[in-house]
Design an enzyme around this catalytic site. Structure first.
Site, PDB file in Angstrom:
ATOM      1  N   ARG A 101      19.388 -59.387  22.034  1.00  0.00           N
ATOM      2  CA  ARG A 101      18.996 -58.584  21.110  1.00  0.00           C
ATOM      3  C   ARG A 101      19.502 -58.875  19.488  1.00  0.00           C
ATOM      4  O   ARG A 101      20.980 -59.177  19.733  1.00  0.00           O
ATOM      5  CB  ARG A 101      19.360 -57.078  21.423  1.00  0.00           C
ATOM      6  CG  ARG A 101      18.779 -55.910  20.504  1.00  0.00           C
ATOM      7  CD  ARG A 101      17.449 -55.569  20.499  1.00  0.00           C
ATOM      8  NE  ARG A 101      16.712 -54.420  20.247  1.00  0.00           N
ATOM      9  CZ  ARG A 101      15.724 -54.228  19.701  1.00  0.00           C
ATOM     10  NH1 ARG A 101      14.963 -55.310  19.452  1.00  0.00           N
ATOM     11  NH2 ARG A 101      15.329 -52.957  19.310  1.00  0.00           N
ATOM     12  N   THR A 376       5.425 -56.885  20.640  1.00  0.00           N
ATOM     13  CA  THR A 376       6.577 -57.601  21.300  1.00  0.00           C
ATOM     14  C   THR A 376       5.588 -58.265  22.337  1.00  0.00           C
ATOM     15  O   THR A 376       4.480 -58.055  22.507  1.00  0.00           O
ATOM     16  CB  THR A 376       7.468 -56.429  22.209  1.00  0.00           C
ATOM     17  OG1 THR A 376       8.020 -55.715  21.037  1.00  0.00           O
ATOM     18  CG2 THR A 376       8.392 -56.994  23.109  1.00  0.00           C
ATOM     19  N   THR A 394      10.648 -60.273  20.981  1.00  0.00           N
ATOM     20  CA  THR A 394      10.010 -59.470  20.048  1.00  0.00           C
ATOM     21  C   THR A 394      10.580 -59.546  18.497  1.00  0.00           C
ATOM     22  O   THR A 394      11.794 -60.154  18.475  1.00  0.00           O
ATOM     23  CB  THR A 394      10.171 -57.861  20.211  1.00  0.00           C
ATOM     24  OG1 THR A 394       9.331 -57.440  19.360  1.00  0.00           O
ATOM     25  CG2 THR A 394      11.549 -57.430  20.126  1.00  0.00           C
ATOM     26  N   ASN A 396       9.742 -57.045  16.393  1.00  0.00           N
ATOM     27  CA  ASN A 396       9.571 -55.758  16.258  1.00  0.00           C
ATOM     28  C   ASN A 396       7.827 -55.551  16.001  1.00  0.00           C
ATOM     29  O   ASN A 396       7.322 -55.303  16.862  1.00  0.00           O
ATOM     30  CB  ASN A 396      10.555 -55.044  15.466  1.00  0.00           C
ATOM     31  CG  ASN A 396      10.315 -53.423  15.111  1.00  0.00           C
ATOM     32  OD1 ASN A 396       9.982 -52.812  16.527  1.00  0.00           O
ATOM     33  ND2 ASN A 396      10.636 -52.993  14.093  1.00  0.00           N
ATOM     34  N   ASP A 418      14.563 -50.195  14.095  1.00  0.00           N
ATOM     35  CA  ASP A 418      14.865 -49.746  15.546  1.00  0.00           C
ATOM     36  C   ASP A 418      16.086 -48.676  15.590  1.00  0.00           C
ATOM     37  O   ASP A 418      16.454 -48.296  16.742  1.00  0.00           O
ATOM     38  CB  ASP A 418      14.717 -50.918  16.690  1.00  0.00           C
ATOM     39  CG  ASP A 418      13.341 -51.179  17.299  1.00  0.00           C
ATOM     40  OD1 ASP A 418      12.548 -50.433  16.778  1.00  0.00           O
ATOM     41  OD2 ASP A 418      13.328 -52.124  18.019  1.00  0.00           O
ATOM     42  N   SER A 447      16.395 -50.461  22.237  1.00  0.00           N
ATOM     43  CA  SER A 447      15.027 -51.125  22.568  1.00  0.00           C
ATOM     44  C   SER A 447      14.509 -50.209  23.543  1.00  0.00           C
ATOM     45  O   SER A 447      15.082 -49.733  24.432  1.00  0.00           O
ATOM     46  CB  SER A 447      15.143 -52.566  22.852  1.00  0.00           C
ATOM     47  OG  SER A 447      14.141 -53.104  23.164  1.00  0.00           O
ATOM     48  N   GLY A 468       4.727 -53.192  23.425  1.00  0.00           N
ATOM     49  CA  GLY A 468       4.068 -51.852  23.058  1.00  0.00           C
ATOM     50  C   GLY A 468       4.942 -50.740  22.464  1.00  0.00           C
ATOM     51  O   GLY A 468       4.680 -49.708  22.561  1.00  0.00           O
ATOM     52  N   GLY A 469       6.250 -51.340  21.673  1.00  0.00           N
ATOM     53  CA  GLY A 469       6.952 -50.167  21.339  1.00  0.00           C
ATOM     54  C   GLY A 469       7.280 -49.086  22.359  1.00  0.00           C
ATOM     55  O   GLY A 469       7.647 -49.564  23.641  1.00  0.00           O
TER      56      GLY A 469
END
Length: 569
Positions: A101, A376, A394, A396, A418, A447, A468-469
């Protein structure tokens, strides 16, 4: 059917795999194979992974090769300038995760996206150079390859370099996507150069050649992490930051490391669920919701029934409330993981559940405690040796900030959005957060990415995940339930309609045909007042998945989007 965009690329670099392109059916036939499987958002990238398996590489080699190929063929989410999570189950039974990340730069501050009056300014955290965290994708892919791969860095990166330098035919899907985001690219000369045809939109069938990206990939192939985090590429990133008042420094890049973490492991109806730990919230929330649902007979309730949908909404409501309060980067915040995924906590958390009445989100606190774009992308991998990889990566939002690093050819992420820029203020996905996810230098932002492997008798059964968040978590949950409780084959488990609830805002999103008129009426009578037909895209999530049953691999590219599954031959 192999699309025209595939034919020329396959002739150039890929010759020994079978592929099925997506169809518009809700539940198309999966791809079947005996020697392994790859499923991703890009049919070309899946072919790259299958070719690696055919050469004798393992699932880890295939995942890394596909990851780099996605940076070329699926630029809205595949990336060098972003980050991701990988869950691995190795042939010897080991389960481990890699966290790559993004991290906040050293110059980041808690209130950096607030104006002089203390109000959150969303554009600052999404469309500026300061929106970018320190990229982690390259470090993560290289670390995974070095530790568990069998092929050389040069071998697994060669297809991506070829695709970037020689180009590939643009599909209708990609052409439409690039046209849709031209306005975001427009202020940035390097993005216009990389993703438009001299300022005009690309059309399907034209070739996308990315020379700068090919050069960046070549430097990584030759020098490893020093080909990205030091030297020429690092200099280009820092120059881009200085050009746009960004925060990432040479020291930030050189200091970046991926982190090996122990996975979230939980049990559900005799299956073991292996998920990603914080700073992903997915592994914890999926375990928490499965713990709640295990007490009920979901098969008897029936797929799509108002009884089952109500139950799942209420489980999701409570889990997402806990997410807002308790989840963040475990290196900065004491995340109570063991308590959150305990079965007795699930029973306590659900004590106020009413089978016939909705609980307003305003009445649901963050547990019995003292006080990400839809674009993502997820890919799944398996080989005949027993290795399995779930990989989600991703930028974002789609195409990140829209800013391409001049001379390097790749897009920057806007992952700083995020973080919780201000307590109880929603980010781009409507998610709330508090101190656990506040901005701090060096911290990884929370995340929803949820790469997941389901084991039966210790062996991989299902490999899944989604973009898809905030809907990533509920999409992944539903694929698992469809396989385990509803006993669907992979095509239906991935293709059937979905719905989503996340505590706040207090509404239920559902796909077209996802909830029948009778179910909707019953839910309204229970008090679920905001039932909202999905207002964007082709559906919730993009769950490119693999099911392994009786020695055969079933691969499924989600029919909601372009993509493909491929098996070596």
């Amino acid at each position: 059917m192999i699309r025209s965009m595939m034919a020329m690329t396959v002739a150039v670099v890929l010759m020994s795999s079978t592929l099925v392109a997506p169809t518009l059916a809700v539940s198309p036939e999966p791809v079947y194979g005996k020697g392994g499987m790859v499923a991703s958002r890009s049919a070309i990238a899946s072919e790259v992974g299958a070719e690696i398996l055919a050469k004798g590489g393992n699932a880890i080699d295939a995942a890394v090769a596909t990851g780099f190929a996605l940076a070329v063929t699926h630029p809205s989410a595949g990336n060098l300038g972003g980050g991701g999570f990988m869950v691995l189950r190795l042939a010897d039974g080991t389960v481990i995760t890699n966290d790559h990340r993004e991290r906040a730069p050293a110059a980041a501050t808690r209130d950096m996206f607030l104006d002089a009056d203390g109000a959150f300014v969303p554009e600052r955290s999404t469309l500026t150079h300061a929106a970018s965290g320190v990229p982690g994708t390259v470090a993560g892919l290289l670390d995974v390859l070095e530790r568990y791969g069998t092929l050389s860095r040069r071998e697994v990166m060669a297809p991506a370099i070829t695709l970037a330098s020689r180009g590939f035919e643009i599909s209708h899907d990609l052409a439409r996507d690039l046209e849709r985001y031209r306005e975001r690219f427009a202020p940035h000369a390097a993005s216009v150069e990389a993703f438009t045809n001299k300022g005009s939109p690309y059309v399907a069938g034209e070739r996308l050649v990315q020379k700068d990206l090919a050069a960046t990939l070549s430097r990584i192939s030759k020098r490893g992490r020093d080909g990205f985090y030091r030297g020429r590429t690092a200099d280009l990133i820092v120059a881009e930051m200085q050009r746009g008042n960004g925060l990432i420094s040479a020291a930030d890049l050189e200091a970046y490391r991926s982190v090996w973490r122990q996975p979230i492991r939980s049990r559900y109806r005799g299956y073991e669920i292996v998920g990603m730990p914080p700073p992903s919230s997915g592994g914890v929330l999926i375990a928490q919701m499965l713990n709640v649902l295990e007490a009920y007979d979901l098969k008897r309730m029936g797929f799509g029934s108002s009884e089952l949908v109500h139950l799942m909404i209420e489980a999701e409501r409570r889990a997402f409330a806990d997410r807002a309060e308790h989840l963040g980067d475990p290196d900065f915040f004491a995340v109570p993981v063991e308590r959150l995924i305990a079965k007795d906590y699930a029973r306590e958390r659900f004590q106020d559940f009413e089978p016939k009445r909705a609980t307003p989100s305003s009445a649901v606190g963050a547990g019995l405690w003292p006080e990400e774009s839809p674009d993502t992308t997820h890919a799944s991998f398996a080989d005949a040796l027993g290795n399995a990889v779930a990989y989600t990566t991703t930028l974002n939002l789609s195409y990140g900030s829209g800013i391409t690093v001049t001379g390097a050819g790749f897009l920057l992420n806007n992952e700083m959005d995020d973080f919780s820029a201000k307590p109880d203020t929603p980010n781009a996905y409507g998610l709330l957060g508090r101190a656990a996810n506040a901005i701090e230098p060096g911290k990884r932002m929370l995340s929803s990415m949820s790469p997941t492997i389901v084991l039966k008798d210790g062996k991989p059964l299902l490999i899944t995940g989604s973009p898809g968040g905030s809907t990533i978590i509920t999409t992944t949950l539903q694929v698992i339930l469809n396989v385990v409780d509803h006993e669907m084959d992979l095509s239906d488990a991935v293709g059937q309609p979905r719905f989503h609830h996340q505590w706040q805002p207090d509404r239920v999103l559902y796909e077209r045909f996802g909830l029948s008129p009778d179910t909707l009426a019953a839910l309204r009578r229970m008090g679920h007042e905001q039932l909202t037909l999905l207002p964007w895209g082709r559906g919730l999530g993009d769950a490119n998945s693999i099911l392994i049953r009786d020695g055969q691999f079933h691969g499924m590219s989600d029919p909601r989007n372009d993509g493909g599954a491929a098996a070596p031959r």
